[in-house]
Design an enzyme around this catalytic site. Structure first.
Site, PDB file in Angstrom:
ATOM      1  N   ARG A 154       0.860  -1.177   0.000  1.00  0.00           N
ATOM      2  CA  ARG A 154       0.000   0.000   0.000  1.00  0.00           C
ATOM      3  C   ARG A 154       0.897   1.227   0.000  1.00  0.00           C
ATOM      4  NH1 ARG A 154      -2.640  -0.833   5.578  1.00  0.00           N
ATOM      5  NH2 ARG A 154      -0.492  -1.526   5.930  1.00  0.00           N
ATOM      6  N   ASN A 212      -6.843  -7.066  -5.762  1.00  0.00           N
ATOM      7  CA  ASN A 212      -7.180  -5.697  -6.149  1.00  0.00           C
ATOM      8  C   ASN A 212      -8.617  -5.590  -6.633  1.00  0.00           C
ATOM      9  OD1 ASN A 212      -4.726  -4.655  -5.452  1.00  0.00           O
ATOM     10  ND2 ASN A 212      -3.947  -4.426  -7.523  1.00  0.00           N
ATOM     11  N   LEU A 254     -14.897   0.009   3.576  1.00  0.00           N
ATOM     12  CA  LEU A 254     -16.319   0.330   3.444  1.00  0.00           C
ATOM     13  C   LEU A 254     -16.560   1.803   3.746  1.00  0.00           C
ATOM     14  CD1 LEU A 254     -18.364  -2.664   4.920  1.00  0.00           C
ATOM     15  CD2 LEU A 254     -18.155  -1.964   2.529  1.00  0.00           C
ATOM     16  N   GLY A 261      -8.475   5.555  -6.710  1.00  0.00           N
ATOM     17  CA  GLY A 261      -7.663   6.019  -7.829  1.00  0.00           C
ATOM     18  C   GLY A 261      -6.275   5.448  -7.683  1.00  0.00           C
ATOM     19  N   CYS A 264      -2.701   1.667  -9.273  1.00  0.00           N
ATOM     20  CA  CYS A 264      -2.917   0.213  -9.187  1.00  0.00           C
ATOM     21  C   CYS A 264      -4.363  -0.198  -9.459  1.00  0.00           C
ATOM     22  CB  CYS A 264      -2.480  -0.295  -7.816  1.00  0.00           C
ATOM     23  SG  CYS A 264      -0.705  -0.200  -7.551  1.00  0.00           S
ATOM     24  N   LYS A 327      -4.473   9.369  -2.320  1.00  0.00           N
ATOM     25  CA  LYS A 327      -4.698   8.897  -0.963  1.00  0.00           C
ATOM     26  C   LYS A 327      -3.732   9.630  -0.049  1.00  0.00           C
ATOM     27  CE  LYS A 327      -2.846   5.064   0.436  1.00  0.00           C
ATOM     28  NZ  LYS A 327      -2.477   3.637   0.642  1.00  0.00           N
ATOM     29  N   ARG A 334      -1.508   9.825  -9.858  1.00  0.00           N
ATOM     30  CA  ARG A 334      -1.998   9.045 -10.996  1.00  0.00           C
ATOM     31  C   ARG A 334      -3.462   8.688 -10.794  1.00  0.00           C
ATOM     32  NH1 ARG A 334       2.280   4.272 -11.064  1.00  0.00           N
ATOM     33  NH2 ARG A 334       2.044   4.620  -8.822  1.00  0.00           N
TER      34      ARG A 334
END
Length: 433
Positions: A154, A212, A254, A261, A264, A327, A334
């Site tokens: 991650r 993923n 959740l 986004g 990956c 994030k 990207r």
């Protein structure tokens, strides 16, 4: 053990530094001169927590070196990790494997002894088999074994995920030495009782893409429920909390909001669909098309909500966007939902000012026409609405009273459902999520 890591981007640089941390002697190969020079100085050309310190430590110790030469790499070791990018092809859903192919094409003819090539990059199922056949053609009298050892990192937690993984997966063909070598490479992790799953290469390739796809599906599921909640006047967060107590479902991933986004999930689920179609199993993954559609609709919905808050038109409005990385704890923009929304709002006539703690330079390169600020306060100056689109702690913990005098209208839209609505309401703001 001596080993080579081919490609020193997010994945490769992290893997190389962490392998050095495990006690191995590592040579990293990076063909982009600017990136190579930066890494050779012990400087990471992107933001990843803990990685700069780890990289500098092992560059200084000599346990990790960087080169641009495949010939040097071929002489250095007989174990090679392929960690190059597999972006989405332009105009297609399929993965672009040119960098993976190039790594094998360039390395194998230079080998002078038997070798093991371990794939880390995320690739379509069947890639290891195809590369193995090609390696046999290129290797002449040598034994070059291809196996797949997918990553599960991650961004923002890549060092932790490498040194303390949930599991290690190895897909190897029978009769080779891949399992023995990997057990030696990862010995400290296996001693800590990290699960080690040994299977065939197609299964290992599918483990990564399946993981993923499942995460993307879970995110889009709750965002689809959010659409129903909008129509019904229900509380999607309360629904997520309630169903999250079910051990079969779980609460992680959740969180309704702007959607996923990055480099990956979006391209990997599209490549998964494309590969299933090539294998004659397109119907099996047709649901992923709707997963993708739901995710993209969230961005459109955020633009619509901003327009509603601004009285039906964005023309001439001032919009502050807090967050442009896809994030928190990353400078990666990207396929960033935040930047996508900012760009759409600007196209509808608004003046958009963006602030992010880490991703400003990357954002400027991708969206040079947006305005950029050096702080939250500067970004919010004269704003008709403030959008929180990346859940950085700086924004989550922001005191609404600190910017209430700088904005033109006290409107905030929580694109990640990360703010305390009571806190913003009590400070005199109109809060939407």
């Amino acid at each position: 053990m001596r080993m080579v890591v081919l490609g020193l981007g997010y994945l490769g640089a992290t893997h190389a530094a962490c392998m050095a941390e495990l006690g191995h002697e590592v040579l990293g190969v990076e063909v982009v001169p600017e990136k190579r020079e930066s890494l050779a100085r012990g400087e990471v050309p992107f933001y990843e927590p803990e990685l700069p310190e780890l990289l500098k430590k092992h560059i200084d110790s000599g346990r990790l070196r960087v080169t641009g030469s495949y010939a040097e790499a071929a002489d250095f070791a007989d174990v090679f990790f392929v960690a190059v990018g597999t972006p989405q092809k332009k105009g297609e859903y399929s993965a672009d494997l040119r960098y993976v192919d190039a790594a094998v094409e360039e390395l194998v003819p230079l080998l002078t002894r038997d070798a093991l090539i371990l794939g880390k990059s995320t690739v379509p199922v069947g890639t290891a088999q195809r590369l193995s056949e090609r390696a046999d053609e290129l290797a002449k009298d040598l034994e070059v074994e291809i196996a797949w050892n997918p990553e599960f990192l991650r961004e923002g937690y890549a060092v932790k995920d490498t040194l303390n993984p949930d599991r290690i997966v190895l897909g190897r063909f029978s009769g080779g030495r891949a399992e023995t070598v990997c057990r030696e490479i990862y010995a400290p992790l296996l001693e800590a009782e990290t699960p080690f799953i040994v299977t065939d290469p197609p299964t290992a390739e599918l483990v990564k893409t399946s993981a993923n796809a499942f995460l993307a599906t879970k995110i889009s599921f709750i965002n689809a429920i959010a659409e129903v909640c909008d129509a019904a006047g229900a509380d999607v967060k309360a629904i997520a909390d309630a169903i999250g107590y079910d051990a079969r479902i779980g609460r992680k991933f959740l969180n309704a909001g702007l959607g996923f986004g990055g480099g990956c999930l979006p391209k990997d689920i599209r490549a998964f669909m494309a590969r299933a179609g090539e294998l004659g199993a397109a119907e099996a993954l047709s649901f992923l098309r709707e997963v993708d559609n739901v995710n993209m609709r969230r961005r459109t919905r955020m633009v619509e909500l901003t327009r509603e808050v601004c009285g039906g038109s964005l023309l001439g409005k001032r919009v502050a966007v807090l967050g442009c990385a896809f994030k928190p704890e990353s400078d990666d923009v990207r396929d960033s939902p935040a930047l996508n929304v900012a760009g759409q709002i600007q196209l509808q006539g608004a003046s958009v000012t963006v602030y992010d703690p880490r991703a400003m330079d990357n954002s400027r390169r991708l969206f040079p026409t947006l305005d950029y600020a050096d702080s939250v306060r500067d970004a919010c100056g004269g704003a008709d609405v403030v959008l929180v689109l990346t859940e950085w702690s700086e924004f989550v913990e922001l005191d609404p009273n600190l910017i209430r005098s700088t904005v033109r209208q006290r409107n905030v839209i929580d694109g990640r459902m990360c703010l305390s609505s009571e806190r913003w309401f009590s400070a005199g703001w109109m809060y939407r999520a």
